[in-house]
Write a protein that holds these residues in place. Structure first.
Motif, PDB file in Angstrom:
ATOM      1  N   TYR A  18       0.830  -1.208   0.000  1.00  0.00           N
ATOM      2  CA  TYR A  18       0.000   0.000   0.000  1.00  0.00           C
ATOM      3  C   TYR A  18       0.867   1.261   0.000  1.00  0.00           C
ATOM      4  CZ  TYR A  18      -4.325  -2.621   0.789  1.00  0.00           C
ATOM      5  OH  TYR A  18      -5.400  -3.455   0.649  1.00  0.00           O
ATOM      6  N   GLU A  19       1.966   1.225   0.770  1.00  0.00           N
ATOM      7  CA  GLU A  19       2.861   2.390   0.796  1.00  0.00           C
ATOM      8  C   GLU A  19       3.485   2.629  -0.571  1.00  0.00           C
ATOM      9  OE1 GLU A  19       5.440   1.236   4.001  1.00  0.00           O
ATOM     10  OE2 GLU A  19       4.257   2.324   5.509  1.00  0.00           O
ATOM     11  N   SER A  20       3.879   1.564  -1.232  1.00  0.00           N
ATOM     12  CA  SER A  20       4.443   1.678  -2.576  1.00  0.00           C
ATOM     13  C   SER A  20       3.401   2.226  -3.544  1.00  0.00           C
ATOM     14  CB  SER A  20       4.936   0.303  -3.037  1.00  0.00           C
ATOM     15  OG  SER A  20       5.340   0.356  -4.374  1.00  0.00           O
ATOM     16  N   GLN A  21       2.179   1.722  -3.436  1.00  0.00           N
ATOM     17  CA  GLN A  21       1.086   2.194  -4.289  1.00  0.00           C
ATOM     18  C   GLN A  21       0.828   3.682  -4.038  1.00  0.00           C
ATOM     19  OE1 GLN A  21      -2.516  -0.025  -3.723  1.00  0.00           O
ATOM     20  NE2 GLN A  21      -3.621   1.055  -5.331  1.00  0.00           N
ATOM     21  N   ALA A  22       0.887   4.113  -2.776  1.00  0.00           N
ATOM     22  CA  ALA A  22       0.667   5.526  -2.443  1.00  0.00           C
ATOM     23  C   ALA A  22       1.753   6.399  -3.051  1.00  0.00           C
ATOM     24  CB  ALA A  22       0.618   5.703  -0.930  1.00  0.00           C
ATOM     25  N   ARG A  23       2.996   5.946  -3.007  1.00  0.00           N
ATOM     26  CA  ARG A  23       4.102   6.711  -3.619  1.00  0.00           C
ATOM     27  C   ARG A  23       3.904   6.838  -5.125  1.00  0.00           C
ATOM     28  NH1 ARG A  23       7.120   3.983   0.229  1.00  0.00           N
ATOM     29  NH2 ARG A  23       7.643   2.309  -1.216  1.00  0.00           N
ATOM     30  N   ASN A  24       3.480   5.743  -5.745  1.00  0.00           N
ATOM     31  CA  ASN A  24       3.246   5.767  -7.195  1.00  0.00           C
ATOM     32  C   ASN A  24       2.094   6.702  -7.560  1.00  0.00           C
ATOM     33  OD1 ASN A  24       5.328   3.974  -7.622  1.00  0.00           O
ATOM     34  ND2 ASN A  24       3.987   2.180  -7.677  1.00  0.00           N
ATOM     35  N   LEU A  25       1.061   6.766  -6.729  1.00  0.00           N
ATOM     36  CA  LEU A  25      -0.081   7.640  -6.999  1.00  0.00           C
ATOM     37  C   LEU A  25       0.312   9.116  -6.901  1.00  0.00           C
ATOM     38  CD1 LEU A  25      -2.989   5.795  -5.149  1.00  0.00           C
ATOM     39  CD2 LEU A  25      -2.771   6.139  -7.613  1.00  0.00           C
ATOM     40  N   VAL A  26       1.215   9.451  -6.026  1.00  0.00           N
ATOM     41  CA  VAL A  26       1.647  10.838  -5.861  1.00  0.00           C
ATOM     42  C   VAL A  26       2.506  11.267  -7.044  1.00  0.00           C
ATOM     43  CG1 VAL A  26       3.032  12.391  -4.409  1.00  0.00           C
ATOM     44  CG2 VAL A  26       1.474  10.764  -3.358  1.00  0.00           C
ATOM     45  N   ASN A  27       3.285  10.355  -7.614  1.00  0.00           N
ATOM     46  CA  ASN A  27       4.204  10.690  -8.710  1.00  0.00           C
ATOM     47  C   ASN A  27       3.481  10.892 -10.041  1.00  0.00           C
ATOM     48  OD1 ASN A  27       6.376  10.579  -7.019  1.00  0.00           O
ATOM     49  ND2 ASN A  27       6.896   8.463  -7.513  1.00  0.00           N
ATOM     50  N   GLY A  28       2.430  10.165 -10.290  1.00  0.00           N
ATOM     51  CA  GLY A  28       1.726  10.275 -11.578  1.00  0.00           C
ATOM     52  C   GLY A  28       0.670  11.358 -11.514  1.00  0.00           C
ATOM     53  N   THR A  29      -0.359  11.185 -12.310  1.00  0.00           N
ATOM     54  CA  THR A  29      -1.480  12.114 -12.240  1.00  0.00           C
ATOM     55  C   THR A  29      -2.149  11.951 -10.894  1.00  0.00           C
ATOM     56  OG1 THR A  29      -2.742  10.443 -13.429  1.00  0.00           O
ATOM     57  CG2 THR A  29      -2.061  12.375 -14.677  1.00  0.00           C
ATOM     58  N   ILE A  30      -2.456  13.032 -10.288  1.00  0.00           N
ATOM     59  CA  ILE A  30      -2.973  13.004  -8.922  1.00  0.00           C
ATOM     60  C   ILE A  30      -4.450  12.652  -8.938  1.00  0.00           C
ATOM     61  CG2 ILE A  30      -3.373  14.380  -6.860  1.00  0.00           C
ATOM     62  CD1 ILE A  30      -0.833  15.910  -7.527  1.00  0.00           C
ATOM     63  N   ASP A  31      -4.752  11.533  -8.247  1.00  0.00           N
ATOM     64  CA  ASP A  31      -6.135  11.069  -8.096  1.00  0.00           C
ATOM     65  C   ASP A  31      -6.421  11.081  -6.594  1.00  0.00           C
ATOM     66  OD1 ASP A  31      -8.586   9.915  -8.218  1.00  0.00           O
ATOM     67  OD2 ASP A  31      -7.919   8.047  -9.178  1.00  0.00           O
ATOM     68  N   VAL A  32      -6.993  12.171  -6.095  1.00  0.00           N
ATOM     69  CA  VAL A  32      -7.182  12.399  -4.665  1.00  0.00           C
ATOM     70  C   VAL A  32      -7.974  11.275  -3.992  1.00  0.00           C
ATOM     71  CG1 VAL A  32      -8.122  13.991  -2.940  1.00  0.00           C
ATOM     72  CG2 VAL A  32      -6.938  14.889  -4.938  1.00  0.00           C
ATOM     73  N   PRO A  33      -9.101  10.814  -4.540  1.00  0.00           N
ATOM     74  CA  PRO A  33      -9.831   9.728  -3.860  1.00  0.00           C
ATOM     75  C   PRO A  33      -8.979   8.463  -3.708  1.00  0.00           C
ATOM     76  CG  PRO A  33     -11.224  10.701  -5.558  1.00  0.00           C
ATOM     77  CD  PRO A  33      -9.853  11.306  -5.702  1.00  0.00           C
ATOM     78  N   LYS A  34      -8.217   8.114  -4.725  1.00  0.00           N
ATOM     79  CA  LYS A  34      -7.371   6.908  -4.620  1.00  0.00           C
ATOM     80  C   LYS A  34      -6.259   7.120  -3.599  1.00  0.00           C
ATOM     81  CE  LYS A  34      -8.009   4.285  -8.761  1.00  0.00           C
ATOM     82  NZ  LYS A  34      -7.375   3.402  -9.688  1.00  0.00           N
TER      83      LYS A  34
END
Length: 154
Positions: free
Chosen positions: A53-69
């Motif tokens: 989950y932490e890795s997924q969170a880092r990846n979400l911040v780096n790409g296009t920002i999807d606030v709900p995800k």
């Protein structure tokens, strides 16, 4: 109470009970150890999921920002942290149980060895008593035959 030396029938029953109790202590230790391994495995799985989950969170911040995800991922990480703390307490309890079972097993094993040593000592005393009785009989027999020989020569 039939027996030799200081060991008697009731002592033999007591020794059998201690042996059975030793087997139960071994089983209890094995069960506690297996429970500890299970709890440690659960903790490891939680830590792996949390890292994912932490890795997924880092990846979400780096790409296009999807606030709900990102919020969902943050809640999942927080949930995993809570589960990890809870599981760590379970592991700690399991470790305490293993230690208690180990101490009980050590106590039972020491008791068993002490009883075996006492039994061996009692058997040695019994053998000495039997040897003494046998020597006494031989002495009486020799004395009797010597006195018989003395009366015949007169």
């Amino acid at each position: 109470m039939i027996g030799y030396g200081k060991i008697c029938i009731s002592d033999a029953k007591h020794i059998r009970y201690k042996r059975k109790n030793g087997g139960q202590a071994k089983i209890a230790y094995g069960v506690a150890n297996a429970k500890l391994m299970d709890e440690q495995g659960k903790l490891q799985q939680i830590m792996i999921r949390k890292a994912g989950y932490e890795s997924q969170a880092r990846n979400l911040v780096n790409g296009t920002i999807d606030v709900p995800k990102i919020k969902e991922c943050k809640r999942a990480v927080d949930t995993m942290k809570t589960m990890q703390r809870s599981q760590m307490m379970n592991v700690h309890v399991a470790e305490k149980n293993v230690e208690a079972a180990r101490l009980k097993l050590n106590e039972v094993m020491m008791e068993r060895k002490t009883h075996e040593r006492l039994k061996e000592q009692a058997f040695e005393v019994f053998k000495q008593e039997m040897q003494y009785a046998e020597n006494k009989e031989i002495d009486e027999l020799v004395s009797y035959t010597y006195h018989e020989g003395m009366t015949e020569t007169r």
